[in-house]
Scaffold this motif. Sequence first.
Motif, PDB file in Angstrom:
ATOM      1  N   TYR A 642      73.899  25.082  52.648  1.00 36.77           N
ATOM      2  CA  TYR A 642      75.039  25.681  51.937  1.00 36.77           C
ATOM      3  C   TYR A 642      75.183  27.153  52.324  1.00 36.77           C
ATOM      4  O   TYR A 642      76.299  27.650  52.580  1.00 36.77           O
ATOM      5  CB  TYR A 642      74.835  25.544  50.433  1.00 36.77           C
ATOM      6  N   THR A 643      74.060  27.878  52.391  1.00 38.21           N
ATOM      7  CA  THR A 643      74.092  29.299  52.724  1.00 38.21           C
ATOM      8  C   THR A 643      74.651  29.519  54.130  1.00 38.21           C
ATOM      9  O   THR A 643      75.446  30.438  54.364  1.00 38.21           O
ATOM     10  CB  THR A 643      72.682  29.905  52.601  1.00 38.21           C
ATOM     11  N   LEU A 644      74.255  28.686  55.076  1.00 37.11           N
ATOM     12  CA  LEU A 644      74.795  28.792  56.432  1.00 37.11           C
ATOM     13  C   LEU A 644      76.303  28.545  56.443  1.00 37.11           C
ATOM     14  O   LEU A 644      77.062  29.259  57.127  1.00 37.11           O
ATOM     15  CB  LEU A 644      74.096  27.780  57.349  1.00 37.11           C
ATOM     16  N   TYR A 645      76.742  27.536  55.702  1.00 31.59           N
ATOM     17  CA  TYR A 645      78.171  27.216  55.646  1.00 31.59           C
ATOM     18  C   TYR A 645      78.965  28.388  55.076  1.00 31.59           C
ATOM     19  O   TYR A 645      80.012  28.769  55.616  1.00 31.59           O
ATOM     20  CB  TYR A 645      78.375  25.963  54.794  1.00 31.59           C
ATOM     21  N   ARG A 646      78.469  28.972  54.004  1.00 29.94           N
ATOM     22  CA  ARG A 646      79.189  30.081  53.372  1.00 29.94           C
ATOM     23  C   ARG A 646      79.168  31.328  54.263  1.00 29.94           C
ATOM     24  O   ARG A 646      80.142  32.076  54.327  1.00 29.94           O
ATOM     25  CB  ARG A 646      78.568  30.392  52.007  1.00 29.94           C
ATOM     26  N   PHE A 647      78.041  31.552  54.974  1.00 30.78           N
ATOM     27  CA  PHE A 647      77.982  32.707  55.870  1.00 30.78           C
ATOM     28  C   PHE A 647      78.974  32.536  57.017  1.00 30.78           C
ATOM     29  O   PHE A 647      79.568  33.506  57.494  1.00 30.78           O
ATOM     30  CB  PHE A 647      76.563  32.883  56.409  1.00 30.78           C
ATOM     31  N   LEU A 728      76.705  26.861  65.774  1.00 38.78           N
ATOM     32  CA  LEU A 728      76.736  26.126  64.505  1.00 38.78           C
ATOM     33  C   LEU A 728      78.137  25.620  64.202  1.00 38.78           C
ATOM     34  O   LEU A 728      79.123  26.345  64.356  1.00 38.78           O
ATOM     35  CB  LEU A 728      76.276  27.029  63.356  1.00 38.78           C
ATOM     36  N   SER A 729      78.205  24.401  63.749  1.00 38.22           N
ATOM     37  CA  SER A 729      79.462  23.857  63.231  1.00 38.22           C
ATOM     38  C   SER A 729      79.123  22.972  62.039  1.00 38.22           C
ATOM     39  O   SER A 729      77.967  22.581  61.842  1.00 38.22           O
ATOM     40  CB  SER A 729      80.207  23.051  64.306  1.00 38.22           C
ATOM     41  N   PHE A 730      80.139  22.671  61.249  1.00 38.74           N
ATOM     42  CA  PHE A 730      79.909  21.943  59.997  1.00 38.74           C
ATOM     43  C   PHE A 730      80.919  20.807  59.891  1.00 38.74           C
ATOM     44  O   PHE A 730      82.097  20.972  60.216  1.00 38.74           O
ATOM     45  CB  PHE A 730      80.038  22.889  58.803  1.00 38.74           C
TER      46      PHE A 730
END
Length: 733
Positions: A642-647, A728-730
């Motif tokens: 979640y932290t990576l996504y929000r960053f 990084l991708s989501f």
Amino acid sequence: MSAQDPFRVPERLRARFEQVVERTDAIAAAHLNGEYADLARRMAAALARKRPSPLESGQPRTWAAGIVYAVGWVNFLSDPGQDPHLSTADLAEKSGVGESTIAAQFRKIRDALDLGRFAPEWTLPGKLADNPLVWLLQVNGLPTDVRHAPREVQEAAFDAGLIPFIPADGAPGSAGSGQKREPGADQRQQVRARRGGGSRQAPAGTGGGPGGRIYQLKITLEDVRPAIWRRVLVPEDTTLVGLHRVIQAAMGWEDYHLWRFEIEGVEYAEPSREDRGRGTRNARKARLHQLTGPGDVLLYEYDFGDGWEHRVQVEKVLPAEPGREYPAYVAGERAGPPEDSGGPLGYVRLLEVLADPSAPEHDDMLEWIGEDFDHETVDIEEIRSRLALTRPRASDSGWAPAPGEGLGPGPRAQVGNEGGAVSLRHETEAALRQAEAFVENFLAGNPDADIEELTAALRSAGFDVLPPYESGMGGLSPADVQWLLDGDWQGSESAVRLDATLTGDELESSRTLYNARLFLEMLGAVGQVKATPRGNLPRVFVSRFRERMKAPKSRWSLPEPGTVNEEDVEPLHITRILLELAGLVKRRKGIFSLTRTGEKLSTEGRAGELFATLFRVHFRRFNLEYLDGAPDVPEFQLSIGYTLYRFAQVGGEWSTPHDLAGSIVLPGVGEGFTRSPLGDPMPLIVETRFLRPLEGFGLAELQEQEWAPGAPGPRDLYRKTPLFDRFLSFALP
């Protein structure tokens, strides 16, 4: 060695030992107290028993000053608030030894004995009551101060040998305590009698563990011929710490060094900070019957420098014999090797020298090991006596909580006495399980529900939950968040996706990748590197790596000038741990070497794969709490997806960790810990466990700021780099 010598000092070092303690006694008598004198003697004896002993070289007066300093360092002797108090300058003046020499001797002592602040074995008896490490027990994975536990818990811990006395009765020798200076077996028997425990015999029909079953184990020392082995019986609920003590007693080891178990590729030990970083599991919680069955084999390694490996096979599972005490010795062959004899090869050489009176080292070796040493004979009575000593201490006895239950107090702990055994449960556990089941079922039927709807459903079902956060979760539904948290970061089904096809040129900005490839290159060039007794890299390797590594940009992480120990050079230390966790480097029998996978990923064309592997291991397997002294917040790492996504959403602009903490941390994470007088520790956690590692990977950049007058520290700025979005991708459902 003299049988009457309580310190077991080798005869060839007796004169040197006495010269050293004569001086430590004099310093303690003139400026300290008897407790310091006693501990200094014990420390000098421990150094004398090392092989080779550091006391063999150097002057007695410099060793005496170093020993007094080392004991004082553990007990904060230089703190003016302590009584007695002695500064380093004062010690140098009183002993006639320069401060730099004292510091040099202290470093040798610290490395030889693995000293640490508050080390219980080197704490003054008068300070044991105030030493937090003496009283901390693990409770459901959290440290708990047993001094504040109910009395029955204290009695159970005292009976098991985990604490030196019962805090509720006061310190030994204190007014009204009613306790002797050194609590012994008689006192433990009194405790057991009050608790209805009696002696630790297996009652008829019950045995030593759940269902009254006993494990028959064969312990064989690897790489030594003819074989040295022991057969023992232990209760099936023995913890791995208890088994460690049994092996030490059965093989004749003295428990001077680090140790570990390996079971199906998983490592178990008493975790130090490094061990926690490696993902090592707590041996105090792991029990034989939970991990093994008949025919299974465990690896036990002792002394990472010498690399003594033991093969432990579960031969049989038997019913307990009424009236028999466990653990018990059954059979064995040959004496165990002496401590610090150099591993299997060194021991073979030792036996060759002892068998050849004409060998130049024969007399020295005979004096060191003692004329009564017979490598062909098993001293059965000695083994049985030593096994008996493990019984009062072992945390695998009947007082221990059942699997899944926690030991220790807590603000909502509930104490019950079940058959004389203390058992503690947290009242919230059952409710938490019910809430988790409710949430799972609710989201299965309402996959698009938002946090407000979930909160309302929980409240309507009777669960006491906090009100929803006004900021929400970045526009994500609970199902989206769960998807980010559950992914394995591998394959097309993961919410967090890593591009392992990037080239070395594209990853040139990654300091972490550079240092990892440097490590693999250096280790591959020499083939093998012998570990230190602490299991670290030797100083020669450390120095050479330090000359070529890329140092961190942050002021907080720069290695101290002149440091040569691995743990002092954080870029190397963390790199080594990551490569071991990733399975690219292995340490077996005290030797570091590359694995086949490590050899493959060290090539130029595999840079992207290596980078992705390091990133995944760092944030998912490496324990991020190892990077700082902030409160333990395991939820932070569990929610790192979640932290990576929000960053990725908000990290494009320069921001302070304080500003980012409010937007990239999953709501509710860290709500339970106590704020320090300096404020909320979450910004520190975000910086040390997320932003600085990203900067090392080249996925974030750092802009250091000057210290503001009156501020507790600089408010550095971070933002993501273009590489972050390429790597990084989501993919959300």
